[in-house]
Design a protein around this motif. Structure first.
Motif, mmCIF file in Angstrom:
data_model
loop_
_atom_site.group_PDB
_atom_site.id
_atom_site.type_symbol
_atom_site.label_atom_id
_atom_site.label_comp_id
_atom_site.label_asym_id
_atom_site.label_seq_id
_atom_site.Cartn_x
_atom_site.Cartn_y
_atom_site.Cartn_z
ATOM 1 N N SER A 193 0.784 -1.156 -0.029
ATOM 2 C CA SER A 193 -0.055 -0.126 -0.003
ATOM 3 C C SER A 193 0.799 1.343 -0.143
ATOM 4 O O SER A 193 1.890 1.214 0.601
ATOM 5 N N MET A 194 0.203 2.366 -0.542
ATOM 6 C CA MET A 194 0.863 3.576 -0.420
ATOM 7 C C MET A 194 1.433 4.044 0.884
ATOM 8 O O MET A 194 2.409 4.537 1.419
ATOM 9 N N ALA A 195 0.256 3.871 1.807
ATOM 10 C CA ALA A 195 0.322 4.024 3.126
ATOM 11 C C ALA A 195 1.741 3.636 3.812
ATOM 12 O O ALA A 195 2.444 4.145 4.728
ATOM 13 N N ASN A 196 1.975 2.018 3.586
ATOM 14 C CA ASN A 196 3.125 1.291 4.221
ATOM 15 C C ASN A 196 4.274 2.026 3.709
ATOM 16 O O ASN A 196 5.372 2.042 4.054
ATOM 17 N N LEU A 197 4.412 2.205 2.295
ATOM 18 C CA LEU A 197 5.682 2.681 1.615
ATOM 19 C C LEU A 197 5.733 4.311 2.134
ATOM 20 O O LEU A 197 7.144 4.420 2.406
ATOM 21 N N ALA A 198 4.916 5.028 2.660
ATOM 22 C CA ALA A 198 5.069 6.282 3.123
ATOM 23 C C ALA A 198 5.670 6.162 4.508
ATOM 24 O O ALA A 198 6.777 6.716 4.924
ATOM 25 N N ALA A 199 5.150 5.136 5.397
ATOM 26 C CA ALA A 199 5.716 4.890 6.558
ATOM 27 C C ALA A 199 7.143 4.402 6.711
ATOM 28 O O ALA A 199 7.877 4.703 7.559
ATOM 29 N N GLU A 200 7.570 3.376 5.717
ATOM 30 C CA GLU A 200 8.998 3.116 5.486
ATOM 31 C C GLU A 200 9.930 4.342 5.017
ATOM 32 O O GLU A 200 10.921 4.431 5.664
ATOM 33 N N LYS A 201 9.384 5.067 4.189
ATOM 34 C CA LYS A 201 10.076 6.498 3.697
ATOM 35 C C LYS A 201 10.288 7.022 5.055
ATOM 36 O O LYS A 201 11.728 7.648 5.319
ATOM 37 N N LEU A 202 9.345 7.287 5.820
ATOM 38 C CA LEU A 202 9.477 8.215 6.898
ATOM 39 C C LEU A 202 10.385 7.580 8.194
ATOM 40 O O LEU A 202 11.080 8.328 8.817
ATOM 41 N N LEU A 203 10.272 6.279 8.202
ATOM 42 C CA LEU A 203 11.014 5.669 9.163
ATOM 43 C C LEU A 203 12.500 5.844 8.621
ATOM 44 O O LEU A 203 13.326 6.160 9.645
ATOM 45 N N HIS A 234 13.845 0.845 -0.613
ATOM 46 C CA HIS A 234 13.784 0.897 0.867
ATOM 47 C C HIS A 234 14.517 -0.248 1.665
ATOM 48 O O HIS A 234 15.526 0.069 2.576
ATOM 49 N N LYS A 235 14.523 -1.530 1.264
ATOM 50 C CA LYS A 235 15.300 -2.562 1.584
ATOM 51 C C LYS A 235 16.800 -2.061 1.768
ATOM 52 O O LYS A 235 17.645 -2.391 2.607
ATOM 53 N N VAL A 236 17.286 -1.889 0.436
ATOM 54 C CA VAL A 236 18.727 -1.652 0.302
ATOM 55 C C VAL A 236 19.254 -0.612 0.996
ATOM 56 O O VAL A 236 20.243 -0.256 1.355
ATOM 57 N N THR A 237 18.327 0.803 1.164
ATOM 58 C CA THR A 237 18.705 1.864 1.656
ATOM 59 C C THR A 237 18.718 1.436 3.087
ATOM 60 O O THR A 237 19.801 2.220 4.022
ATOM 61 N N PHE A 238 18.056 0.736 3.833
ATOM 62 C CA PHE A 238 18.040 0.535 5.185
ATOM 63 C C PHE A 238 19.549 -0.264 5.400
ATOM 64 O O PHE A 238 20.104 -0.266 6.362
ATOM 65 N N GLN A 239 19.733 -1.476 4.623
ATOM 66 C CA GLN A 239 20.946 -2.165 4.631
ATOM 67 C C GLN A 239 22.215 -1.047 4.679
ATOM 68 O O GLN A 239 23.305 -1.403 5.436
ATOM 69 N N SER A 240 22.241 -0.099 3.756
ATOM 70 C CA SER A 240 23.277 0.721 3.686
ATOM 71 C C SER A 240 23.376 1.508 4.896
ATOM 72 O O SER A 240 24.494 1.867 5.246
ATOM 73 N N ILE A 241 22.112 2.032 5.542
ATOM 74 C CA ILE A 241 22.439 2.890 6.445
ATOM 75 C C ILE A 241 22.923 2.148 7.604
ATOM 76 O O ILE A 241 23.524 2.569 8.584
ATOM 77 N N ARG A 242 22.265 0.973 7.884
ATOM 78 C CA ARG A 242 22.678 -0.150 9.003
ATOM 79 C C ARG A 242 24.229 -0.400 8.894
ATOM 80 O O ARG A 242 24.901 -0.130 10.034
ATOM 81 N N LYS A 243 24.684 -0.623 7.644
ATOM 82 C CA LYS A 243 26.269 -0.795 7.471
ATOM 83 C C LYS A 243 27.152 0.451 7.928
ATOM 84 O O LYS A 243 28.267 0.484 8.517
ATOM 85 N N LEU A 244 26.342 1.733 7.470
ATOM 86 C CA LEU A 244 27.278 2.895 7.732
ATOM 87 C C LEU A 244 27.213 3.247 9.257
ATOM 88 O O LEU A 244 28.537 3.695 9.774
ATOM 89 N N TYR A 245 26.130 3.099 9.654
ATOM 90 C CA TYR A 245 26.179 3.457 11.311
ATOM 91 C C TYR A 245 26.993 2.366 12.074
ATOM 92 O O TYR A 245 27.834 2.696 13.286
ATOM 93 N N LEU A 246 26.705 1.012 11.796
ATOM 94 C CA LEU A 246 27.079 0.225 12.771
ATOM 95 C C LEU A 246 28.516 -0.368 12.367
ATOM 96 O O LEU A 246 29.340 -0.360 13.234
#
Length: 219
Positions: free
Chosen positions: A6-16, A44-56
């Motif tokens: 849903s668009m609402a779920n994609l929006a929540a992922e983007k905001l998270l 969003h999946k790959v962006t989260f993986q990248s953020i996690r790698k960069l931070y951790l």
């Protein structure tokens, strides 16, 4: 089962993800409860993986679009730019301005969809099993219960998982019987405590001695 995003779920992922970019503390508070499988959008999946790698792993203090793009490529995602529509998805994430207090709300929205997918998938599997199994009734009940336990453990990342208290109970009881240690209070007098059967709640212990022999040490 195929899932409609849903668009609402994609929006929540983007905001998270935007919360993680703007407020690193929110990432460290929530990251142990998230995996890339919580995100339905591939970008969003790959962006989260990248953020996690960069931070951790790289201890980056502030994120940028270029850092995320470079990290995605390092993770083996060579088509990240086309996946993000030439970076448009990243532009949208970085343009969002969620407050730090809003992050748990976006997290709950994303995690709710994960829970729904997990239980609906398990329900489909159980329905198929019930309709086709030749197992006896007791084994069928055990199998269904185990599937529900497994999905609960998965959603909890094995935290707060159900524990079989009876497992290895006989060995534990035998070990305690053979090596009781101090039953009750340890007063610091191991020989004395052993001789009198230890100091325990619900028992009365008389300490008798001559004057000035140290009885008050037990008071």
């Amino acid at each position: 089962r195929s899932w409609r995003v849903s668009m609402a779920n994609l929006a929540a992922e983007k905001l998270l993800l935007a919360s993680f970019v703007r407020h690193p503390n929110t990432f460290f508070a929530l990251q142990s409860y998230l995996t890339e499988e919580d995100f339905m959008g591939m970008a969003h999946k790959v962006t989260f993986q990248s953020i996690r790698k960069l931070y951790l792993d790289k201890a980056v203090e502030r994120l940028s679009k270029m850092k995320i793009i470079a990290e995605a490529k390092e993770l083996g995602c060579d088509n990240f730019m086309s996946m993000t529509k030439d970076g448009k998805v990243l532009d949208e994430i970085f343009s969002e301005i969620p407050t730090e207090e809003e992050a748990p709300q976006h997290f709950q929205a994303v995690k709710k969809e994960t829970i729904k997918r997990a239980y609906l998938t398990t329900t489909d599997e159980v329905r198929n099993y019930v309709n086709t199994t030749t197992d006896p009734a007791i084994k069928m009940v055990d199998s269904i219960e185990q599937r529900l336990v497994d999905v609960s453990k998965q959603l909890n990342n094995d935290d707060a998982q159900l524990i079989n208290l009876g497992q290895d109970a006989e060995a534990v009881i035998g070990d305690l019987a053979n090596n009781p240690g101090h039953l009750g209070w340890d007063l610091g007098f191991p020989v004395f405590q052993s001789k009198i059967g230890q100091i325990r709640n619900g028992s009365i212990t008389f300490v008798v001695g001559t004057a000035k022999s140290g009885k008050s040490q037990f008071g």
